[in-house]
Design a protein around this motif. Structure first.
Motif, PDB file in Angstrom:
ATOM      1  N   ALA A  21       0.823  -1.205   0.000  1.00 57.02           N
ATOM      2  CA  ALA A  21       0.000   0.000   0.000  1.00 57.02           C
ATOM      3  C   ALA A  21       0.858   1.256   0.000  1.00 57.02           C
ATOM      4  O   ALA A  21       0.514   2.263  -0.651  1.00 57.02           O
ATOM      5  CB  ALA A  21      -0.929  -0.016   1.212  1.00 57.02           C
ATOM      6  N   ALA A  22       1.972   1.232   0.728  1.00 58.86           N
ATOM      7  CA  ALA A  22       2.866   2.390   0.752  1.00 58.86           C
ATOM      8  C   ALA A  22       3.461   2.646  -0.625  1.00 58.86           C
ATOM      9  O   ALA A  22       3.573   3.807  -1.057  1.00 58.86           O
ATOM     10  CB  ALA A  22       3.969   2.168   1.780  1.00 58.86           C
ATOM     11  N   LYS A  23       3.829   1.574  -1.347  1.00 63.59           N
ATOM     12  CA  LYS A  23       4.386   1.750  -2.686  1.00 63.59           C
ATOM     13  C   LYS A  23       3.346   2.351  -3.634  1.00 63.59           C
ATOM     14  O   LYS A  23       3.634   3.266  -4.399  1.00 63.59           O
ATOM     15  CB  LYS A  23       4.866   0.407  -3.226  1.00 63.59           C
ATOM     16  CG  LYS A  23       6.076  -0.163  -2.487  1.00 63.59           C
ATOM     17  CD  LYS A  23       6.484  -1.504  -3.085  1.00 63.59           C
ATOM     18  CE  LYS A  23       7.695  -2.087  -2.343  1.00 63.59           C
ATOM     19  NZ  LYS A  23       8.094  -3.400  -2.895  1.00 63.59           N
ATOM     20  N   ARG A  24       2.128   1.807  -3.579  1.00 60.28           N
ATOM     21  CA  ARG A  24       1.085   2.321  -4.465  1.00 60.28           C
ATOM     22  C   ARG A  24       0.718   3.766  -4.102  1.00 60.28           C
ATOM     23  O   ARG A  24       0.480   4.599  -4.991  1.00 60.28           O
ATOM     24  CB  ARG A  24      -0.155   1.436  -4.374  1.00 60.28           C
ATOM     25  CG  ARG A  24       0.079   0.008  -4.853  1.00 60.28           C
ATOM     26  CD  ARG A  24      -1.186  -0.827  -4.714  1.00 60.28           C
ATOM     27  NE  ARG A  24      -0.948  -2.224  -5.085  1.00 60.28           N
ATOM     28  CZ  ARG A  24      -1.869  -3.174  -5.067  1.00 60.28           C
ATOM     29  NH1 ARG A  24      -3.121  -2.869  -4.694  1.00 60.28           N
ATOM     30  NH2 ARG A  24      -1.563  -4.404  -5.410  1.00 60.28           N
ATOM     31  N   ALA A  25       0.652   4.038  -2.819  1.00 58.99           N
ATOM     32  CA  ALA A  25       0.301   5.393  -2.390  1.00 58.99           C
ATOM     33  C   ALA A  25       1.348   6.397  -2.827  1.00 58.99           C
ATOM     34  O   ALA A  25       1.015   7.499  -3.303  1.00 58.99           O
ATOM     35  CB  ALA A  25       0.125   5.431  -0.876  1.00 58.99           C
TER      36      ALA A  25
END
Length: 651
Positions: A21-25
């Motif tokens: 999720a951090a990468k996508r965000a």
């Protein structure tokens, strides 16, 4: 806030791990975070080139905000996603679904749906929406013109200064009696702590004499003076009523300057000039006429001048023909007069590490009467040698009157006048009133009006803040043009700024404040803060549009997904400036000025501008498409895309 919220959204909606999720965000919010940091820093770049006290004030805020925002942006791009990946775990939100948090989420979700519905309606009724924007701009311009102008707000410094001026030639005893009456009144006021009196010295006008005195009045601490009638301005206003009961002297009270070094007092200071160097009596009469005219204006609370031509003086008349006949050099006559009755500088010497100045002056008993001039001798040179003759042989004295002191400003004879604006009037209104009085009284008679101290700085400011605001907008536009590689998309962000200005002006007008330098600094700050919300919407809309989504659907989708971070960041800032809006104590006026403007501006930028930014993006994209004649981006043909389209239309 933007990073953490986006990471949490991906974890909930896509059921992925915190690291994923951090990468996508970060793939979504890196560009807007960088744009926000660059905009907030770039908006203060032009103010670094402003001069004077205005430039110094702007630079302090510019450096503070630029450094803080840069560090915040660095943390948001590096530390925040790392902490999200380590600390956030799937399912955490399930723990907060009961009680208050469930009600809060339901209310927030309902608000978001209503917001997207309103945005969709605004886009459909573009003509009406643009008319509303026009009304907002016109009201903002009207407020900008109607707000009274000033330079610095009147601060409660914890003390004020009183000037006492008796008629020329008044004795020290009479001055002391007047000061005693004044002290009795001051000590009867519970808000006043004590009085410190300096008899013989006028600290305000910089003069000395037995007929003048200065009273410094410290007040009790600010936490003991919380009511409006205990503010220093209210205490000064009440003191002027008491001054009318002491007709023996001219008594004026002044607030301390808002910034130390900008004059001896607050209020205004003007220089009445005589460019022709004419008769002092005529100059004094015109000066008093100007003072009388200025007092009649409701914007002037008090004004006075120490310039008089009735000060008693002893005039020494040198008989130059007799001095030449007796062989007495004229320079010897003047040097002798200076050495005995004035003071003559000899030299300096150093002793015990300190520098001492040597000056000559006769003992008081030898210069107490005009006849004492006969006790002083000068050397006369003649054919029979040299001899000492009494000074009264070539010098006669007579009593006369004249100006005291004789001051010069820019090489002209001048009369200094100090005063303060009336309660409810700003310093800008007082300066305009003085200009009107000068045009009616001084200019037709060949005299002029100039400014000194804090009034000079206020006049110098002029349109510097307008220039700073204009170039701040230009810098924001250039940064966004480089960020989006477009000359049109940045306008969707820039058009959100008028809403912030409207909110700031409305808040200041509602509280009865003035358009001062601190409020103008807040306006420049609002350029970046208003653009911040618009950037979050426009950046997401632009990415969806470039991916092939129609402009309308891209704007509505951005409004739906970016509503929560916009509200979170804006409310955090609005609540953060609340202490400045409600500030009390030392420096409260400046904090309230900048805090009120930013508070109102952010309210308007958050709860008003976000309804129109999607419309601006749609209109600018349509305008750009017509101008460039480029085909509208189309999404890739996939069967799975049909259902989301229905969802966009439904929202």
């Amino acid at each position: 806030i933007v990073v953490v919220e986006n990471v949490q959204r991906h974890m909930v909606e896509e059921c992925c791990s915190s690291k994923e999720a951090a990468k996508r965000a970060m793939g979504e919010v890196t560009a807007p975070v960088i744009a926000i940091v660059l905009v907030l820093c770039a908006v203060f770049v032009p103010v670094g080139f402003l001069g004077g006290i205005t430039g110094q004030l702007y630079k302090q805020f510019a450096i503070t905000i630029a450094v803080a925002v840069t560090i915040s942006g660095f943390v948001a791009l590096t530390l925040s996603p790392a902490l999200c990946a380590l600390l956030l775990t799937p399912g955490q939100q399930e723990e907060l679904r009961g009680g208050f948090w469930r009600l809060f989420n339901r209310v927030f979700e309902w608000t978001r749906l209503r917001y997207t519905d309103i945005v969709q309606s605004v886009i459909k009724r573009a003509t009406l929406a643009l008319a509303i924007v026009g009304v907002v701009v016109l009201v903002a311009l009207w407020l900008l013109q109607s707000l009274p102008r000033s330079f610095l707000p009147e601060e409660d410094q914890g003390y004020f200064i009183t000037m006492v001026q008796l008629p020329d030639g008044a004795s020290k005893q009479r001055t002391t009696e007047v000061v005693s009456k004044l002290e009795q009144y001051y000590l009867s006021v519970p808000e006043l702590h004590s009085t410190d009196v300096l008899v013989g010295q006028n600290f305000v006008f910089g003069t000395r004499g037995s007929n003048t005195a200065t009273v410094f009045t410290p007040l009790h601490l600010w936490d003991q003076r919380k009511r409006p009638d205990q503010h220093v301005k209210a205490l000064i206003g009440a003191a002027f009523k008491e001054f009318a009961k002491i007709p023996e002297a001219l008594i004026l009270a002044f607030n301390a300057p808002s910034i130390r070094g900008l004059g001896a007092t607050g209020g205004f200071s003007v220089q009445i000039q005589d460019p022709s160097g004419g008769d002092f009596k005529k100059f004094a009469a015109v000066t008093q006429e100007f003072i009388t005219k200025a007092r009649q204006d409701p914007a002037i609370g008090a004004i006075g001048t120490p310039f008089r031509v009735s000060s008693p003086r002893l005039y020494a008349n040198v008989n130059r023909d007799r001095a030449k006949a007796l062989g007495v050099p004229i320079s010897e006559v003047f040097d002798t007069l200076q050495a005995y009755w004035g003071n003559l500088y000899i030299n300096d010497f150093v002793k015990f590490g300190r520098v001492y100045r040597v000056q000559t002056e006769s003992e008081p008993q030898y210069r107490s009467a005009p006849g004492d001039i006969a006790k002083i001798y000068v050397r006369a040179q003649n054919g029979q040698g040299s001899s000492m003759i009494p000074l009264d042989t070539v010098v006669t004295t007579e009593y006369t009157s004249g100006p005291d002191p004789v001051t010069h400003f820019l090489g002209y004879n001048t009369a200094l006048a100090l005063g303060a604006a009336a309660p409810g009037a700003s310093s800008g209104q007082a300066i305009e009133a003085l200009d009107r009085a000068a045009r009616e009284v001084l200019v037709p008679k060949g005299y002029a009006l100039d400014w000194s101290g804090i009034s000079y700085q206020e006049r110098q400011v002029g349109n510097q803040s307008v220039v700073a605001f204009t170039f701040g907008l230009l810098m924001v536009f250039l940064v966004l043009a480089a960020q989006y590689e477009s000359w049109t998309v940045p306008f969707a962000v820039i058009l959100a700024v008028p809403f912030g200005v409207f909110g700031a002006l409305s808040a200041v007008w509602f509280r009865g404040m003035t358009n001062d330098i601190y409020f103008q600094i807040g306006l420049v700050t609002l350029i970046g803060l208003s653009a911040k919300n618009a950037i979050l919407l426009v950046d997401f809309s632009n990415h969806r549009y470039q991916a092939g989504m129609p402009a309308v659907e891209a704007a509505i989708e951005a409004a739906k997904l970016r509503f929560r971070p916009i509200i979170m960041t804006s409310m955090a800032f609005i609540l953060g400036v609340m202490p400045m809006v409600l500030a009390t104590g030392a420096g409260a006026a400046s904090r309230r000025s900048i805090g009120t403007g930013v508070f109102g501006g952010m309210l308007a930028a958050t709860f008003l501008a976000i309804f129109f930014v999607p419309l601006f993006f749609v209109l600018i994209r349509k305008f750009s498409h017509r101008i460039t004649k480029r085909p509208t981006p189309t999404p890739p043909v996939e069967p799975a895309e049909s259902e989301p389209k229905e969802e966009y239309q439904h929202v």
